[in-house]
Design a protein around this motif. Structure first.
Motif, PDB file in Angstrom:
ATOM      1  N   CYS A  32       0.837  -1.190   0.000  1.00 24.57           N
ATOM      2  CA  CYS A  32       0.000   0.000   0.000  1.00 24.57           C
ATOM      3  C   CYS A  32       0.879   1.250   0.000  1.00 24.57           C
ATOM      4  O   CYS A  32       1.924   1.280   0.664  1.00 24.57           O
ATOM      5  N   VAL A  33       0.443   2.261  -0.737  1.00 28.30           N
ATOM      6  CA  VAL A  33       1.167   3.525  -0.830  1.00 28.30           C
ATOM      7  C   VAL A  33       0.236   4.643  -0.406  1.00 28.30           C
ATOM      8  O   VAL A  33      -0.914   4.719  -0.873  1.00 28.30           O
ATOM      9  N   GLU A  34       0.727   5.503   0.482  1.00 34.88           N
ATOM     10  CA  GLU A  34      -0.071   6.658   0.892  1.00 34.88           C
ATOM     11  C   GLU A  34       0.058   7.751  -0.169  1.00 34.88           C
ATOM     12  O   GLU A  34       1.165   8.145  -0.537  1.00 34.88           O
ATOM     13  N   ARG A  35      -1.086   8.259  -0.623  1.00 32.01           N
ATOM     14  CA  ARG A  35      -1.109   9.279  -1.666  1.00 32.01           C
ATOM     15  C   ARG A  35      -1.173  10.685  -1.054  1.00 32.01           C
ATOM     16  O   ARG A  35      -1.442  10.838   0.146  1.00 32.01           O
ATOM     17  N   GLU A  36      -0.984  11.683  -1.908  1.00 31.51           N
ATOM     18  CA  GLU A  36      -1.037  13.065  -1.435  1.00 31.51           C
ATOM     19  C   GLU A  36      -2.422  13.435  -0.901  1.00 31.51           C
ATOM     20  O   GLU A  36      -2.550  14.290  -0.025  1.00 31.51           O
ATOM     21  N   ASP A  37      -3.461  12.821  -1.450  1.00 26.20           N
ATOM     22  CA  ASP A  37      -4.814  13.121  -0.974  1.00 26.20           C
ATOM     23  C   ASP A  37      -5.127  12.420   0.341  1.00 26.20           C
ATOM     24  O   ASP A  37      -6.227  12.558   0.885  1.00 26.20           O
ATOM     25  N   GLY A  38      -4.209  11.622   0.851  1.00 26.16           N
ATOM     26  CA  GLY A  38      -4.373  10.992   2.154  1.00 26.16           C
ATOM     27  C   GLY A  38      -4.803   9.547   2.115  1.00 26.16           C
ATOM     28  O   GLY A  38      -4.582   8.811   3.085  1.00 26.16           O
ATOM     29  N   VAL A  39      -5.449   9.103   1.033  1.00 28.29           N
ATOM     30  CA  VAL A  39      -5.901   7.715   0.995  1.00 28.29           C
ATOM     31  C   VAL A  39      -4.729   6.800   0.689  1.00 28.29           C
ATOM     32  O   VAL A  39      -3.693   7.222   0.155  1.00 28.29           O
ATOM     33  N   ARG A  40      -4.886   5.537   1.040  1.00 25.03           N
ATOM     34  CA  ARG A  40      -3.851   4.546   0.787  1.00 25.03           C
ATOM     35  C   ARG A  40      -4.320   3.629  -0.332  1.00 25.03           C
ATOM     36  O   ARG A  40      -5.435   3.093  -0.289  1.00 25.03           O
ATOM     37  N   PHE A  41      -3.459   3.448  -1.334  1.00 25.19           N
ATOM     38  CA  PHE A  41      -3.811   2.657  -2.513  1.00 25.19           C
ATOM     39  C   PHE A  41      -2.911   1.434  -2.564  1.00 25.19           C
ATOM     40  O   PHE A  41      -1.680   1.545  -2.606  1.00 25.19           O
ATOM     41  N   CYS A  42      -3.552   0.271  -2.546  1.00 24.21           N
ATOM     42  CA  CYS A  42      -2.845  -1.009  -2.558  1.00 24.21           C
ATOM     43  C   CYS A  42      -3.108  -1.645  -3.922  1.00 24.21           C
ATOM     44  O   CYS A  42      -4.207  -2.168  -4.163  1.00 24.21           O
ATOM     45  N   GLU A  43      -2.120  -1.589  -4.803  1.00 25.62           N
ATOM     46  CA  GLU A  43      -2.329  -1.936  -6.210  1.00 25.62           C
ATOM     47  C   GLU A  43      -1.661  -3.255  -6.560  1.00 25.62           C
ATOM     48  O   GLU A  43      -0.443  -3.393  -6.517  1.00 25.62           O
ATOM     49  N   GLY A  44      -2.484  -4.228  -6.909  1.00 32.37           N
ATOM     50  CA  GLY A  44      -1.965  -5.506  -7.349  1.00 32.37           C
ATOM     51  C   GLY A  44      -1.621  -5.495  -8.827  1.00 32.37           C
ATOM     52  O   GLY A  44      -1.927  -4.556  -9.554  1.00 32.37           O
ATOM     53  N   ASP A  45      -0.988  -6.561  -9.275  1.00 26.37           N
ATOM     54  CA  ASP A  45      -0.715  -6.746 -10.702  1.00 26.37           C
ATOM     55  C   ASP A  45      -0.527  -8.237 -10.935  1.00 26.37           C
ATOM     56  O   ASP A  45      -0.751  -9.056 -10.037  1.00 26.37           O
ATOM     57  N   VAL A  46      -0.095  -8.596 -12.136  1.00 20.00           N
ATOM     58  CA  VAL A  46      -0.024 -10.011 -12.490  1.00 20.00           C
ATOM     59  C   VAL A  46       1.017 -10.752 -11.651  1.00 20.00           C
ATOM     60  O   VAL A  46       0.962 -11.981 -11.515  1.00 20.00           O
ATOM     61  N   THR A  47       1.955 -10.016 -11.047  1.00 21.83           N
ATOM     62  CA  THR A  47       2.958 -10.662 -10.190  1.00 21.83           C
ATOM     63  C   THR A  47       2.547 -10.696  -8.731  1.00 21.83           C
ATOM     64  O   THR A  47       3.245 -11.292  -7.911  1.00 21.83           O
ATOM     65  N   ARG A  48       1.437 -10.038  -8.384  1.00 18.92           N
ATOM     66  CA  ARG A  48       1.003  -9.953  -6.981  1.00 18.92           C
ATOM     67  C   ARG A  48      -0.490 -10.262  -6.886  1.00 18.92           C
ATOM     68  O   ARG A  48      -1.275  -9.472  -6.379  1.00 18.92           O
ATOM     69  N   ARG A  49      -0.862 -11.401  -7.379  1.00 18.80           N
ATOM     70  CA  ARG A  49      -2.269 -11.785  -7.374  1.00 18.80           C
ATOM     71  C   ARG A  49      -2.623 -12.570  -6.109  1.00 18.80           C
ATOM     72  O   ARG A  49      -1.748 -13.125  -5.438  1.00 18.80           O
ATOM     73  N   ILE A  50      -3.932 -12.629  -5.826  1.00 17.66           N
ATOM     74  CA  ILE A  50      -4.426 -13.286  -4.617  1.00 17.66           C
ATOM     75  C   ILE A  50      -5.109 -14.593  -5.010  1.00 17.66           C
ATOM     76  O   ILE A  50      -5.965 -14.606  -5.901  1.00 17.66           O
ATOM     77  N   GLU A  51      -4.732 -15.650  -4.347  1.00 19.94           N
ATOM     78  CA  GLU A  51      -5.363 -16.943  -4.638  1.00 19.94           C
ATOM     79  C   GLU A  51      -6.769 -16.963  -4.062  1.00 19.94           C
ATOM     80  O   GLU A  51      -6.966 -16.706  -2.876  1.00 19.94           O
ATOM     81  N   SER A  52      -7.740 -17.291  -4.907  1.00 18.74           N
ATOM     82  CA  SER A  52      -9.117 -17.376  -4.444  1.00 18.74           C
ATOM     83  C   SER A  52      -9.352 -18.707  -3.730  1.00 18.74           C
ATOM     84  O   SER A  52      -8.410 -19.478  -3.493  1.00 18.74           O
TER      85      SER A  52
END
Length: 629
Positions: A32-52
């Motif tokens: 997760c990365v904290e943005r300038e607007d204050g919210v935290r954005f946790c961005e997945g991609d093809v290398t960081r996927r979640i097993e269902s």
């Protein structure tokens, strides 16, 4: 509020167990990365996927509120449309309002095993080859909806979200999954169809507390291959066993779009997700009756891919539904059908419905025309996830407006019947016949979903291969259609296994032009037992003074619907058209609504809705009263 009680309990638990890690979600897999607007954005991609739950990897993003807002948070799951992917940007406004937001690519699309690159073996997964079975299941409660439940459970186990304050929303394909999720509420559907309590992987009791379904389906076969079985004065409207008329242009567009960004199961490998085989069977055409492949397809799509058929022994989660009057893919019938059954089974269930000519699938425009729907959704979630605000009306509607006219409304009512206390009726006993050739092909082409915007106008003419009925022109202030035009007709059908009826309601103006009000398809019976009864999709439409409603019945309307595979004729021996209008009876053109009529096959199994109308009339050979127009 239950969400508040759950929040207090979970805060106490966190005090003892420790708060979640602030720099990642899903067990540290997505940073997760904290943005300038204050919210935290946790961005997945093809290398960081979640097993269902079954090991299929999903590409997911999570937006979290600012760190100053302590978890756990209410969660909103954002479900994307068909062939699309997770949202690329964070949900800043919702996070600033205190929500966590989960957005992920549904299995079989984009980086969730949809693209060839995403299907390559992934050594970071428990099963590196899990994508080999990661094809789309077409909004299946047992797969796509369970994926959402699994991801929400993981976030609850980590202490990020309140287990009993889960919201879900989506547009189109996401809207259909939203209705399924709301119908499941606190249950999970296993691959064999069994329902069990929804618990997180760590054992927390989970529940959908609210859903906002935008331009959704409730019955997938009725959406893609309508047979005209829904009547809006009947509480229960199952699709039945007769396949309807394929929406040709829409089905082609959807099938191609899904193949372009997603993965379909190899033919014959997965009977519950055989999109290639299903599409081939419907394209092959009639006869569908008594065909085992057709029957299996209808059974599959109604049981597992349609919210209408989810076990309703419990009320659904509170639900907001929006449909566009001019949506040729998912008409307002889709939201209305679910409301009718739910209100009959669970009178206290909270459901808010908006029908308007705002955004939707073509003919409607795929863009928000104003801020009405986002504002209503925000209010609905605030009420049910934050405990803030009053209930929305059961129904809020506006008319469709063409040219320089402005939409009329809002029209607000506590139930569907309250929107149309009056009725304009017309009847004819002059026989008219049409066949599989259909009418003017040039007119039909102008009514194709992608042929233009919501308003379609052509020169008024009497088509020689259509059964045509023109009502007297409106006078005075005119009247406002606000519901489903009902056709009650005695039909003599030959070639019944191939027969179809394409119905169109027009507004014929004094300038010699006619504008489409609504159109739809019906698969007629061949038993000749009393009248056939069907409705065109509802609309809100004002017939001004000098404008006349005109009904056309034809044997096809290509490319909106598929042409039949064989010859047939339909003779309309007697017909009554009923238009539900917002104006009260006036002793002239607008009358008190007559008793609704049920077709013979539906008179016993399905009861009329408990609406403030006259009781339904059980159909017989003599039950069609002719009222001269």
């Amino acid at each position: 509020m239950p969400a508040r009680a759950a929040l207090a309990a979970l805060l106490a638990l966190l005090a003892a167990s420790g708060a979640p890690a602030a720099d990642s979600v899903f067990g540290g897999r997505v940073p997760c990365v904290e943005r300038e607007d204050g919210v935290r954005f946790c961005e997945g991609d093809v290398t960081r996927r979640i097993e269902s739950w079954d090991g299929v990897p999903l590409d997911a993003n999570v937006t979290l509120p600012p760190a100053a807002m302590a978890p756990p948070y209410p969660l909103i799951i954002d479900e994307h449309g068909w062939s699309q992917s997770k949202a690329a940007e964070p949900f800043v406004e919702r996070a600033l309002d205190g929500y966590a937001v989960l957005s992920y690519s549904a299995r079989g699309f984009h980086a969730s095993c949809g693209t060839p690159a995403s299907r390559e073996p992934d050594p970071s997964l428990t099963d590196p080859d899990a994508c080999a079975r990661g094809w789309t299941h077409l909004g299946d409660a047992r797969y796509e909806v369970r994926d959402s439940q699994h991801l929400a459970g993981l976030l609850a186990d980590e202490g990020w979200v309140i287990p009993s304050a889960i919201g879900v929303t989506g547009i189109s394909y996401g809207g259909g999954r939203t209705i399924i999720a709301a119908a499941l509420r606190n249950r999970v559907m296993l691959p064999d169809g069994t329902l069990i309590p929804w618990e997180s992987p760590g054992g927390l009791a989970m529940e959908f507390a609210a859903g906002a379904a935008l331009i959704p389906w409730s019955d997938l076969p009725a959406t893609l291959v309508p047979n005209g079985s829904t009547l809006d004065y009947r509480s229960e409207n199952p699709y039945g066993s007769r396949a309807g008329v394929r929406k040709d242009q829409w089905n082609e567009v959807l099938y191609s779009a899904g193949a372009g960004t997603g993965s379909y199961a190899p033919p014959g490998v997965d009977p519950g997700a055989d999109l290639i085989g299903w599409n081939a069977r419907v394209i092959a055409g009639e006869p569908y009756d008594n065909d085992s492949a057709t029957g299996a397809l209808i059974d599959e799509l109604t049981k597992y891919h349609s919210g209408y058929y989810i076990d309703d022994s419990i009320p659904p989660a509170p639900l907001f539904i929006y449909n566009a009057w001019t949506d040729d893919l998912v008409p307002a019938t889709e939201g209305l059908r679910f409301w009718l059954k739910t209100r009959a089974r669970h009178p206290g269930a909270e459901m808010a419905v908006v029908f308007a000519d705002d955004f939707g699938h073509p003919r409607a425009l795929l863009a928000f025309g104003n801020a009405l729907m986002p504002e209503r959704v925000d209010r609905f979630f605030a009420r049910h996830l934050l405990g803030d605000g009053e209930a929305l009306p059961a129904f809020e509607t506006f008319t469709q407006a063409c040219g320089d006219a402005e939409p009329l409304g809002p029209f607000v009512a506590d139930d569907w019947a309250g929107l149309h206390p009056g009725e304009v009726a017309f009847a004819s006993d002059t026989p008219q016949t049409f066949d599989e050739a259909g009418g003017d092909a040039a007119v039909a082409s102008k009514l194709a979903p992608f042929a233009g915007g919501p308003c379609r106008t052509v020169a008024a003419a009497t088509d020689p291969n259509a059964a045509t009925y023109v009502l007297p022109a409106a006078t005075g202030d005119g009247y406002t259609l606000l519901g489903s035009p009902t056709v009650i007709a005695h039909l003599v059908v030959t070639g019944a296994e191939f027969a179809q009826v394409a119905g169109r309601l027009w507004d014929v103006g004094p300038d010699g032009q006619q504008t489409l009000v609504t159109h739809g398809f019906y698969r007629p019976r061949a038993d000749n037992l009393g009248p056939q009864v069907f409705q065109l999709p509802p609309n809100g439409w004002h017939f001004a003074a000098g404008h006349a409603p005109k009904l056309e019945l034809l044997g096809q309307s290509v490319p909106a619907g598929r042409a039949s595979a064989g010859p047939f004729t339909v003779t309309v021996a007697r017909l009554e058209l009923r238009l539900p209008v917002h104006e009260p009876p006036d002793g002239a053109a607008v009358r008190t609504p007559a008793a609704p009529v049920l077709p013979p096959a539906a008179a016993e199994p399905f009861a009329c809705s408990k609406l403030p109308k006259a009781p339904c009339a059980a159909a017989s050979k003599s039950s069609l009263a002719i009222v001269r127009g």
